[in-house]
Write an enzyme that holds these catalytic residues in place. Structure first.
Site, PDB file in Angstrom:
ATOM      1  N   THR A 135       8.188   7.464   3.641  1.00 38.42           N
ATOM      2  CA  THR A 135       7.857   6.118   3.542  1.00 38.42           C
ATOM      3  C   THR A 135       9.111   5.373   4.406  1.00 38.42           C
ATOM      4  OG1 THR A 135       7.095   6.097   1.461  1.00 38.42           O
ATOM      5  CG2 THR A 135       7.756   3.919   2.178  1.00 38.42           C
ATOM      6  N   LYS A 160       5.012   7.206   6.628  1.00 38.39           N
ATOM      7  CA  LYS A 160       4.165   6.271   6.142  1.00 38.39           C
ATOM      8  C   LYS A 160       4.927   4.974   5.941  1.00 38.39           C
ATOM      9  CE  LYS A 160       2.361   5.138   1.576  1.00 38.39           C
ATOM     10  NZ  LYS A 160       1.731   5.616   0.385  1.00 38.39           N
ATOM     11  N   LYS A 162       5.200   1.050   5.953  1.00 42.31           N
ATOM     12  CA  LYS A 162       4.954  -0.137   5.034  1.00 42.31           C
ATOM     13  C   LYS A 162       4.744  -1.431   5.925  1.00 42.31           C
ATOM     14  CE  LYS A 162       5.369   1.909   0.651  1.00 42.31           C
ATOM     15  NZ  LYS A 162       4.114   1.582  -0.180  1.00 42.31           N
ATOM     16  N   ASP A 190       0.676   1.677   5.294  1.00 39.78           N
ATOM     17  CA  ASP A 190       0.149   1.147   3.935  1.00 39.78           C
ATOM     18  C   ASP A 190       0.587  -0.384   3.841  1.00 39.78           C
ATOM     19  OD1 ASP A 190      -0.002   0.811   1.239  1.00 39.78           O
ATOM     20  OD2 ASP A 190       1.300   1.979   0.442  1.00 39.78           O
ATOM     21  N   GLU A 218      -3.603   2.416   4.271  1.00 41.11           N
ATOM     22  CA  GLU A 218      -3.848   2.426   2.867  1.00 41.11           C
ATOM     23  C   GLU A 218      -3.848   1.130   2.390  1.00 41.11           C
ATOM     24  OE1 GLU A 218      -0.934   5.240   1.316  1.00 41.11           O
ATOM     25  OE2 GLU A 218      -0.790   4.311  -0.855  1.00 41.11           O
ATOM     26  N   ASP A 243      -5.612   2.819  -2.760  1.00 37.54           N
ATOM     27  CA  ASP A 243      -4.444   3.067  -3.698  1.00 37.54           C
ATOM     28  C   ASP A 243      -4.603   2.175  -4.897  1.00 37.54           C
ATOM     29  OD1 ASP A 243      -2.076   3.701  -4.994  1.00 37.54           O
ATOM     30  OD2 ASP A 243      -0.681   3.031  -3.368  1.00 37.54           O
ATOM     31  N   LYS A 267      -2.299   8.766  -8.421  1.00 38.61           N
ATOM     32  CA  LYS A 267      -0.678   8.588  -8.664  1.00 38.61           C
ATOM     33  C   LYS A 267      -0.723   8.917 -10.120  1.00 38.61           C
ATOM     34  CE  LYS A 267       1.048   5.502  -5.043  1.00 38.61           C
ATOM     35  NZ  LYS A 267       1.104   4.401  -4.728  1.00 38.61           N
ATOM     36  N   ASP A 322       7.859  11.268  -1.727  1.00 40.59           N
ATOM     37  CA  ASP A 322       8.980  11.179  -0.912  1.00 40.59           C
ATOM     38  C   ASP A 322      10.261  10.702  -2.063  1.00 40.59           C
ATOM     39  OD1 ASP A 322       8.219   8.686  -0.985  1.00 40.59           O
ATOM     40  OD2 ASP A 322       8.280   8.370   0.866  1.00 40.59           O
TER      41      ASP A 322
HETATM   42 MG    MG Z   1       0.156   2.699  -1.608  1.00 40.77          MG
END
Ligand code: MG
Length: 361
Positions: A135, A160, A162, A190, A218, A243, A267, A322
């Site tokens: 991330t 990934k 953000k 994301d 995401e 998500d 998750k 991660d």
């Molecule tokens: Mg997410």
């Protein structure tokens, strides 16, 4: 092997750099650790972070759910009666998915230990190694470019990113990162619910027109905006990953049946643990909707439980585990090996964590 007691303690681990998303900024992992004890002296470990902005759970609420509801409901049950225990665990209190996840993984840890097998093999898996993305937090563009280059230097080939705080400026962020890291690196984006549906379509279409080659986007819109997810998914070519919109198997059925997303992020803190996560995997298999396994700001116990799941299921084609890479230190002994982007499973029974430096009470 009978459940005697469930004890809890707190672990606090500094992060390498502050973790910033459209929803929050965090500098430490501060998680509740669960230790399920049996009459034969075996222990199973679990972990839950307090991700109030996503699950609504706080450290206090997790602890209360475990002490006042879950422990009395399952104390005295035989660990081999996993199905029976899980039914009790999921019916003794509504919601509280983080508390349930922490206890669920400790139970699976014990269950696999009692069968002398690593958890991923018990779940039907054979993958010795999985690859995680890393991330990159939301910051100004130069900082995000330098963090991305640093990650690639450390061997991560999937990033990934953000975004979601500044609408169209997010496109500039991604373009700058793509230019810096080159074509070979896979970029996931994301938005953490940061866009509305129409802006999301404009932003994603722009990234497509610019040829930024985005692996997936995401959670572009609010968790409850089911129609918005459908709107974005049906109007863009890039894969849309749900998500915050998918917690339970019931959510997963709706997402899949109505094609509201192209992928789902599982998750453990959202599902309430592995038992319910397996149901989502089965639903995803039926609809052929690929899944990601992700984590909150978790350390090695919870992330490793998720890694065992990822190593067991073919429908899980993306791994975002991660958490341990973001921590400054690894306070535990045992468990899978976290070697940059690689997570290497081993043959230790259970989840594999054998030393947990926490005072339990
Ligand atoms: Mg997410």
């Amino acid at each position: 092997m009978v459940i005697k007691d469930i004890k809890t303690g707190i672990i606090r681990i500094p992060l390498v750099t502050p973790f910033k998303t459209a929803l929050r900024t965090v500098e430490h992992v501060e998680d509740l650790i669960v230790c399920v004890e049996t009459d034969s002296g075996e222990t199973g470990y679990g972990e839950a972070p307090a991700t109030a902005v996503i699950t609504g759970d706080t450290l206090g609420s997790v602890q209360t759910a475990i002490k006042d509801f879950i422990t009395p409901a399952i104390r005295g049950m035989d660990i081999m009666d996993m199905d029976g225990i899980q039914r009790k665990l999921h019916s003794c209190i509504l919601k509280n998915t983080s508390a349930k996840a922490a206890v669920d993984m400790a139970l699976y840890d014990l269950y696999a230990k009692s069968l002398k097998t690593p958890l991923y093999k018990l779940l039907g898996g054979n993958a010795r190694e999985i690859e995680t993305d890393l991330t990159i937090s939301v910051n100004d563009i130069p900082q995000m470019v330098s963090d991305s280059l640093e990650a690639v230097k450390k061997g991560f080939s999937i990033l990934k990113i953000k975004v979601g705080k500044e609408g169209f400026q997010d496109v500039e962020r991604i373009a700058a990162i793509r230019e810096a890291v080159g074509k070979e690196v896979r970029i996931r984006v994301d938005a953490n619910q940061g866009w509305n549906a129409k802006d999301a379509v404009r932003i994603i279409s722009r990234m497509e027109d610019m040829g930024l080659d985005i692996d997936l986007v995401e959670q572009p819109v609010k968790a409850h905006d089911f129609e918005g997810m459908k709107y974005v998914t049906s109007r863009t070519f890039t894969r849309i990953l749900a998500d915050e919109s998918v917690f339970s198997p019931e959510d997963a059925i709706r997402i899949c049946a109505e094609r509201a997303a192209d992928m789902m992020n599982i998750k453990l803190m959202k599902t309430g643990g592995i038992y319910e996560a397996l149901k989502i995997c089965s639903i995803a298999e039926i609809y052929q909707v690929e899944c990601m396994v992700g984590c909150m700001l978790e350390s090695k116990i919870a992330v490793s439980a998720a890694a065992h799941l990822a190593a067991a299921k073919h429908i899980i084609t993306a791994v975002d585990l991660d958490g341990p890479s973001l921590c400054k230190i690894d306070p535990y002994e045992g468990g899978p090996l976290y070697d940059g982007a690689k997570i290497v499973m081993n043959d230790t029974p259970g989840i594999g964590i054998c030393r947990v430096p926490v005072t339990f009470s």
